[in-house]
Design a protein around this motif. Structure first.
Motif, PDB file in Angstrom:
ATOM      1  N   GLY A 306      10.963  46.350-100.953  1.00  0.00           N
ATOM      2  CA  GLY A 306      11.404  47.027-102.166  1.00  0.00           C
ATOM      3  C   GLY A 306      10.327  47.906-102.763  1.00  0.00           C
ATOM      4  N   ALA A 321      14.370  51.888 -97.484  1.00  0.00           N
ATOM      5  CA  ALA A 321      15.735  51.843 -98.023  1.00  0.00           C
ATOM      6  C   ALA A 321      16.724  51.435 -96.941  1.00  0.00           C
ATOM      7  N   LEU A 324      16.354  47.628 -96.135  1.00  0.00           N
ATOM      8  CA  LEU A 324      16.922  46.770 -97.174  1.00  0.00           C
ATOM      9  C   LEU A 324      18.448  46.743 -97.085  1.00  0.00           C
ATOM     10  N   ILE A 325      19.028  47.906 -96.841  1.00  0.00           N
ATOM     11  CA  ILE A 325      20.476  47.974 -96.681  1.00  0.00           C
ATOM     12  C   ILE A 325      20.922  47.159 -95.472  1.00  0.00           C
ATOM     13  N   SER A 331      19.250  41.345 -99.852  1.00  0.00           N
ATOM     14  CA  SER A 331      18.415  42.311-100.569  1.00  0.00           C
ATOM     15  C   SER A 331      19.084  42.875-101.826  1.00  0.00           C
ATOM     16  N   LEU A 335      17.689  45.806-104.441  1.00  0.00           N
ATOM     17  CA  LEU A 335      18.437  47.070-104.524  1.00  0.00           C
ATOM     18  C   LEU A 335      18.867  47.355-105.961  1.00  0.00           C
ATOM     19  N   LYS A 347      16.595  56.065-105.868  1.00  0.00           N
ATOM     20  CA  LYS A 347      17.993  55.670-106.044  1.00  0.00           C
ATOM     21  C   LYS A 347      18.905  56.422-105.070  1.00  0.00           C
ATOM     22  N   VAL A 350      18.626  54.979-101.525  1.00  0.00           N
ATOM     23  CA  VAL A 350      19.401  53.745-101.359  1.00  0.00           C
ATOM     24  C   VAL A 350      20.886  54.065-101.222  1.00  0.00           C
ATOM     25  N   ILE A 381      26.203  47.375-108.233  1.00  0.00           N
ATOM     26  CA  ILE A 381      25.654  48.392-107.322  1.00  0.00           C
ATOM     27  C   ILE A 381      26.677  49.504-107.111  1.00  0.00           C
TER      28      ILE A 381
END
Length: 420
Positions: A306, A321, A324-325, A331, A335, A347, A350, A381
């Protein structure tokens, strides 16, 4: 009088140039006709000999090969027979028979004799031929050519040895790598490509010759090769020894060799060391550490990943990014923290990765799940993505999704004001 001489001189030059051009044109036409006839004859001979050779191979009777296929090296039949045998040798069912015929007809012997020729071109061609024939008997002579000072000879010899395979050729190349690289006789890329051609059979030798890898360039090439060969515990163990190497390229290649899904068990005790490399001062080492952790599905790395979404190098930010996805629900907290922050680039990164990887579909599926906490995080999200203008997946699902309860929740999100 003077003008007349000048005119005569000019006419003479013009005539000479025209004759020269005409001569060159005629020579070109003659040469083209000659080569055309030569290649037509060569094609015809290939078809004739292909039938004979296939008949011998399929019957298993090679006793008449010397009598029916024998030809002089300078004849048109010689390359025609050679071409047929090399093509058949590439077929598994004819490999042994074609190899026997090549040897019986004297092709390897002829090209081995040609290695002593003065012409670099002739020698290079002969080396290449021996490699294509997988001539194991020529390995000792080829190994000695690795000590030459002519780059073309050295390069083609390495390729030939890699085609032939075997530990003798591989060891000879590895032993000479520092000298070959130091003298610029061959490039790192060419060496890595050739080592890769030895295939999985070369893994045990490559992974166990630690004493030969004192030169960082050599260690980098070997680790890069192992990273592209099938995963192997020996390769993983070698890679762990180089994770802390002082050379950044070596560290990166070690991460590449180690970071493979098949190595999950082998490097279970090395995850913390890999996570530490997320703070490496060299950006491409951080990049490779991210990729390795993604392949190893390393959940403890989520928080450290992160932080890299705000890295100074855009490649690192994007990779963080993406990783993490790819790690999915594990995650979500990180996120959310990024999406709730003030860094628009982070942002957007992501959100873009969420769309590309179809992570948004996973988030929408979570809306219909039993886990209330997971539902709330996923909804938040999706709301932020919509507010930032990343609404296409939501609109698509709202129009054609197959879960009515989820569709209603998605509709509620897309009706919110965009641009928050």
């Amino acid at each position: 009088m003077r003008n007349t001489i000048i005119i005569i001189f000019i006419l003479g030059i013009t005539t000479a140039l025209m004759l020269l051009s005409g001569g060159l044109l005629v020579a070109s036409i003659v040469r083209r006709v000659f080569h055309d006839r030569k290649y037509r004859k060569l094609d015809l001979l290939r078809e004739i000999f292909k039938g004979k050779i296939l008949g011998m191979l399929e019957s298993g009777d090679l006793s008449k090969a010397g009598q029916e296929l024998s030809s002089a090296p300078r004849s048109t039949a010689w390359p025609a027979i050679e071409d047929v045998l090399l093509r058949l040798r590439s077929e598994e069912k004819h490999q042994m028979g074609a190899t026997i015929l090549l040897s019986t007809l004297g092709y390897p012997s002829f090209y081995k004799d040609q290695l002593a020729a003065r012409s670099v071109q002739t020698r290079a061609m002969s080396i290449d031929k021996l490699g294509k024939m997988r001539s194991r008997s020529s390995v000792p002579k080829l190994v000695s050519l690795l000590d030459e000072e002519e780059p073309e000879i050295v390069s083609v010899t390495i390729r030939a040895l890699s085609k032939i395979g075997g530990q003798t050729g591989l060891k000879a190349i590895i032993d000479r790598l520092p000298v070959l690289l130091g003298k610029g006789l061959v490039t790192s890329k060419a060496l890595e490509t050739s080592l890769l051609a030895f295939g999985a059979n070369g893994i045990p030798f490559l992974a166990e010759q630690r004493d030969a890898y004192g030169d960082p360039r050599v260690a980098s090439i070997v680790l890069g090769t192992l990273a592209r060969l099938p995963a192997d515990p020996r390769s993983a163990r070698l890679a762990t020894d180089y994770l802390s190497h002082e050379n950044a390229e070596v560290r990166s290649r070690a991460l590449q060799a180690l970071g493979r899904a098949e190595n999950n068990h082998e490097c279970s005790g090395e995850r913390e060391r890999i996570i530490l490399l997320l703070r490496d001062p060299v950006w491409y080492v951080r990049l490779q550490a991210i990729r390795s952790l993604r392949m190893l599905a390393c959940e403890p790395a989520v928080d450290a990943l992160g932080k890299l979404i705000f890295d100074g190098q855009w490649q690192v930010r994007n990779e963080a990014a993406r990783t993490l996805i790819m790690l999915g629900d594990r995650s979500l907290d990180v996120l959310l923290e990024v999406l709730a922050g003030g860094d628009r680039y982070a942002k957007d990164s992501v959100c873009e990765e969420a769309e590309i990887t179809e992570f948004t579909t996973r988030l929408m599926e979570n809306l219909g799940g039993d886990d209330a906490t997971l539902r709330e995080k996923s909804r938040r999200i999706l709301e932020i993505m919509h507010a930032l203008g990343f609404s296409t997946p939501l609109l698509t699902y709202a129009a054609s999704g197959d879960n009515e309860a989820v569709k209603q929740q998605v509709w509620a999100i897309v009706k919110q004001r965009v641009g928050a």
